[in-house]
Scaffold this active site. Structure first.
Site, mmCIF file in Angstrom:
data_model
loop_
_atom_site.group_PDB
_atom_site.id
_atom_site.type_symbol
_atom_site.label_atom_id
_atom_site.label_comp_id
_atom_site.label_asym_id
_atom_site.label_seq_id
_atom_site.Cartn_x
_atom_site.Cartn_y
_atom_site.Cartn_z
ATOM 1 N N GLU A 105 -1.392 0.523 1.517
ATOM 2 C CA GLU A 105 -0.471 0.113 0.468
ATOM 3 C C GLU A 105 0.735 0.616 0.383
ATOM 4 O OE1 GLU A 105 -2.099 2.745 -3.515
ATOM 5 O OE2 GLU A 105 -3.183 0.851 -2.952
ATOM 6 N N TYR A 117 5.140 -1.391 9.556
ATOM 7 C CA TYR A 117 3.811 -1.885 9.338
ATOM 8 C C TYR A 117 3.775 -3.336 10.206
ATOM 9 C CZ TYR A 117 3.309 2.035 6.149
ATOM 10 O OH TYR A 117 3.296 3.226 5.468
#
Length: 150
Positions: A105, A117
């Site tokens: 997260e 990411y």
């Protein structure tokens, strides 16, 4: 900048706790990090400079064939030198043999982290509204599939 990715050692815990204080509004303590180091479900990796300085570190939790990136931090003065990417790549490379996927997260407003990411194959799979309450910010849930046969 030269550095290597190695398993974190107890000797690096004071530097990791200092890094926590520099990077996070709710830093983990040295004691908490020491407990994590002894937890068999957790893997802590360190990005270490030639002089032994801890440039950054990452922590991944593994439960069965599921991985969760719990934390990744790089000291502000060492950012943009590839340490975070090297840490993530090591988790991904190590995980390909035993994990079906790796989840994390991230603050919805953390564009540099989200870009990294995405570069490494993570996709947004959900959102936790107002997860970071003090900051009034959502968390994005991101996942990368490592094995389709699991």
């Amino acid at each position: 900048m030269e550095y290597q990715i190695i398993p974190m050692t107890p000797a690096q815990l004071p530097q990791a706790a200092a890094l926590e204080r520099a990077c996070f509004s709710h830093p983990w303590t040295e004691k908490a990090l020491a407990e994590d180091l002894d937890n068999e479900l957790l893997t802590l990796l360190a990005a270490v400079g030639e002089d032994g300085t801890l440039l950054g570190y990452g922590e991944m939790r593994t439960v069965l064939d599921e991985g969760t990136l719990e934390r990744i931090a790089v000291a502000p003065q060492f950012r943009r030198h590839g340490a975070a990417e090297a840490l993530l790549r090591r988790f991904l490379d190590d995980g390909r043999e035993k994990l079906a996927f790796l989840t994390l997260e991230v603050r919805a407003g953390n564009a540099p982290a989200i870009g990294l990411y995405e570069k490494l194959g993570f996709e947004v799979v959900g959102r936790r509204r107002n997860y970071y309450r003090e900051e009034g910010e959502d968390a994005l849930l991101m996942t990368v599939v490592l094995r389709h046969d699991a």
